[in-house]
Design a protein around this motif. Sequence first.
Motif, PDB file in Angstrom:
ATOM      1  N   ILE B  78      41.706  22.805  39.323  1.00 48.22           N
ATOM      2  CA  ILE B  78      42.256  22.132  38.144  1.00 48.22           C
ATOM      3  C   ILE B  78      43.318  21.135  38.605  1.00 48.22           C
ATOM      4  N   ASN B  79      43.130  19.891  38.242  1.00 49.14           N
ATOM      5  CA  ASN B  79      44.097  18.837  38.573  1.00 49.14           C
ATOM      6  C   ASN B  79      45.061  18.605  37.413  1.00 49.14           C
ATOM      7  N   SER B  80      46.238  18.130  37.740  1.00 44.13           N
ATOM      8  CA  SER B  80      47.212  17.669  36.731  1.00 44.13           C
ATOM      9  C   SER B  80      47.331  18.655  35.576  1.00 44.13           C
ATOM     10  N   LEU B  81      47.729  19.858  35.895  1.00 46.47           N
ATOM     11  CA  LEU B  81      47.791  20.934  34.898  1.00 46.47           C
ATOM     12  C   LEU B  81      48.649  20.552  33.706  1.00 46.47           C
ATOM     13  N   GLU B  82      48.156  20.946  32.520  1.00 47.76           N
ATOM     14  CA  GLU B  82      48.858  20.679  31.262  1.00 47.76           C
ATOM     15  C   GLU B  82      49.214  22.007  30.599  1.00 47.76           C
ATOM     16  N   LEU B  83      50.163  21.938  29.665  1.00 49.58           N
ATOM     17  CA  LEU B  83      50.607  23.150  28.977  1.00 49.58           C
ATOM     18  C   LEU B  83      49.429  23.871  28.315  1.00 49.58           C
ATOM     19  N   GLY B  84      48.500  23.097  27.752  1.00 50.36           N
ATOM     20  CA  GLY B  84      47.359  23.697  27.052  1.00 50.36           C
ATOM     21  C   GLY B  84      46.373  24.394  27.956  1.00 50.36           C
ATOM     22  N   ASP B  85      46.564  24.274  29.267  1.00 48.72           N
ATOM     23  CA  ASP B  85      45.676  24.968  30.204  1.00 48.72           C
ATOM     24  C   ASP B  85      46.071  26.438  30.364  1.00 48.72           C
ATOM     25  N   SER B  86      47.220  26.796  29.845  1.00 47.80           N
ATOM     26  CA  SER B  86      47.661  28.190  29.930  1.00 47.80           C
ATOM     27  C   SER B  86      46.649  29.080  29.206  1.00 47.80           C
ATOM     28  N   ALA B  87      46.111  30.048  29.908  1.00 44.92           N
ATOM     29  CA  ALA B  87      45.048  30.915  29.373  1.00 44.92           C
ATOM     30  C   ALA B  87      44.694  31.912  30.459  1.00 44.92           C
ATOM     31  N   VAL B  88      43.747  32.780  30.126  1.00 39.08           N
ATOM     32  CA  VAL B  88      43.159  33.650  31.151  1.00 39.08           C
ATOM     33  C   VAL B  88      41.773  33.104  31.456  1.00 39.08           C
ATOM     34  N   TYR B  89      41.497  32.888  32.730  1.00 41.35           N
ATOM     35  CA  TYR B  89      40.215  32.352  33.160  1.00 41.35           C
ATOM     36  C   TYR B  89      39.401  33.472  33.790  1.00 41.35           C
ATOM     37  N   PHE B  90      38.175  33.611  33.283  1.00 38.16           N
ATOM     38  CA  PHE B  90      37.289  34.668  33.778  1.00 38.16           C
ATOM     39  C   PHE B  90      36.098  34.066  34.483  1.00 38.16           C
ATOM     40  N   CYS B  91      35.788  34.659  35.609  1.00 33.80           N
ATOM     41  CA  CYS B  91      34.560  34.371  36.317  1.00 33.80           C
ATOM     42  C   CYS B  91      33.557  35.471  35.971  1.00 33.80           C
ATOM     43  N   ALA B  92      32.289  35.125  35.915  1.00 31.04           N
ATOM     44  CA  ALA B  92      31.247  36.107  35.628  1.00 31.04           C
ATOM     45  C   ALA B  92      30.001  35.748  36.422  1.00 31.04           C
ATOM     46  N   SER B  93      29.113  36.724  36.551  1.00 28.43           N
ATOM     47  CA  SER B  93      27.831  36.447  37.195  1.00 28.43           C
ATOM     48  C   SER B  93      26.732  37.209  36.473  1.00 28.43           C
ATOM     49  N   SER B  94      25.523  36.718  36.612  1.00 28.62           N
ATOM     50  CA  SER B  94      24.356  37.419  36.086  1.00 28.62           C
ATOM     51  C   SER B  94      23.205  37.256  37.070  1.00 28.62           C
ATOM     52  N   LEU B  95      22.232  38.118  36.927  1.00 27.24           N
ATOM     53  CA  LEU B  95      21.110  38.135  37.869  1.00 27.24           C
ATOM     54  C   LEU B  95      20.480  36.742  37.996  1.00 27.24           C
ATOM     55  N   ASP B  96      20.201  36.147  36.848  1.00 28.60           N
ATOM     56  CA  ASP B  96      19.633  34.802  36.829  1.00 28.60           C
ATOM     57  C   ASP B  96      19.926  34.192  35.472  1.00 28.60           C
ATOM     58  N   THR B  97      19.222  33.147  35.123  1.00 24.50           N
ATOM     59  CA  THR B  97      19.509  32.456  33.864  1.00 24.50           C
ATOM     60  C   THR B  97      18.751  33.032  32.674  1.00 24.50           C
ATOM     61  N   SER B  98      17.983  34.085  32.896  1.00 27.68           N
ATOM     62  CA  SER B  98      17.262  34.699  31.781  1.00 27.68           C
ATOM     63  C   SER B  98      18.223  35.609  31.004  1.00 27.68           C
ATOM     64  N   ASN B  99      17.729  36.283  30.014  1.00 26.62           N
ATOM     65  CA  ASN B  99      18.569  37.151  29.178  1.00 26.62           C
ATOM     66  C   ASN B  99      18.979  38.393  29.962  1.00 26.62           C
ATOM     67  N   GLN B 100      20.139  38.285  30.582  1.00 24.89           N
ATOM     68  CA  GLN B 100      20.676  39.354  31.401  1.00 24.89           C
ATOM     69  C   GLN B 100      22.158  39.517  31.083  1.00 24.89           C
ATOM     70  N   PRO B 101      22.688  40.718  31.204  1.00 25.37           N
ATOM     71  CA  PRO B 101      24.130  40.884  30.996  1.00 25.37           C
ATOM     72  C   PRO B 101      24.922  40.123  32.046  1.00 25.37           C
ATOM     73  N   GLN B 102      26.088  39.659  31.645  1.00 29.57           N
ATOM     74  CA  GLN B 102      26.991  39.020  32.588  1.00 29.57           C
ATOM     75  C   GLN B 102      28.059  40.027  32.995  1.00 29.57           C
ATOM     76  N   HIS B 103      28.415  39.988  34.264  1.00 27.77           N
ATOM     77  CA  HIS B 103      29.430  40.883  34.804  1.00 27.77           C
ATOM     78  C   HIS B 103      30.678  40.054  35.074  1.00 27.77           C
ATOM     79  N   PHE B 104      31.782  40.498  34.522  1.00 32.72           N
ATOM     80  CA  PHE B 104      33.005  39.715  34.565  1.00 32.72           C
ATOM     81  C   PHE B 104      33.997  40.232  35.612  1.00 32.72           C
TER      82      PHE B 104
END
Lengths: 109, 113
Positions: B78-104
């Motif tokens: 993230i470049n040039s951070l702004e006040l509105g960027d304050s948040a919690v950022y989550f990464c997730a993964s799933s097996l593939d792009t089909s209908n699969q649960p995402q793991h956070f």
Amino acid sequence: GESVGLHLPTLSVQEGDNSIINCAYSNSASDYFIWYKQESGKGPQFIIDIRSNMDKRQGQRVTVLLNKTVKHLSLQIAATQPGDSAVYFCAERINDMRFGAGTRLTVKP
Amino acid sequence: DTAVSQTPKYLVTQMGNDKSIKCEQNLGHDTMYWYKQDSKKFLKIMFSYNNKELIINETVPNRFSPKSPDKAHLNLHINSLELGDSAVYFCASSLDTSNQPQHFGDGTRLSIL
């Protein structure tokens, strides 16, 4: 106890009671739905999913019901325990996952 | 044996700075995601990568640039951070792009001073 998802973001139940968390989803073309549980300081944790060709699916102490006619999804938790206290999200998928606003479940001992 | 791990867990920095968040998954999944969760707990997808290729890019400012060096890693710069960027950022993964649960992952709490 029962919640109406987006309109009642909190649900308080007595330990041992059954909980019902409701969710109204937005797109009739959504073909996959997931319930997640998020505890404080943690990421969302997968609970149960259901595909649009089903109307009910059961897991351990949890049941998800899908009513495509009215675009409604619910999560039923049997014999709610203090460890079930968390924020619960429904999510629908068309091209990507879209999350609902979440319902905070509090279990009173 | 954490499945999806993010670093750092907390990030406190000044407005205008540039920062990165790293994410790794050891699940052998092909697809990875970045989400932003605001103070009202609303979760919104930002990016999705499948096998290192960008497949979803929501309306996120250009200041946010994801990078996937391999399919087990998806970093967020993230470049040039702004006040509105304050948040919690989550990464997730799933097996593939089909209908699969995402793991956070457990999230990175970004606070902009």
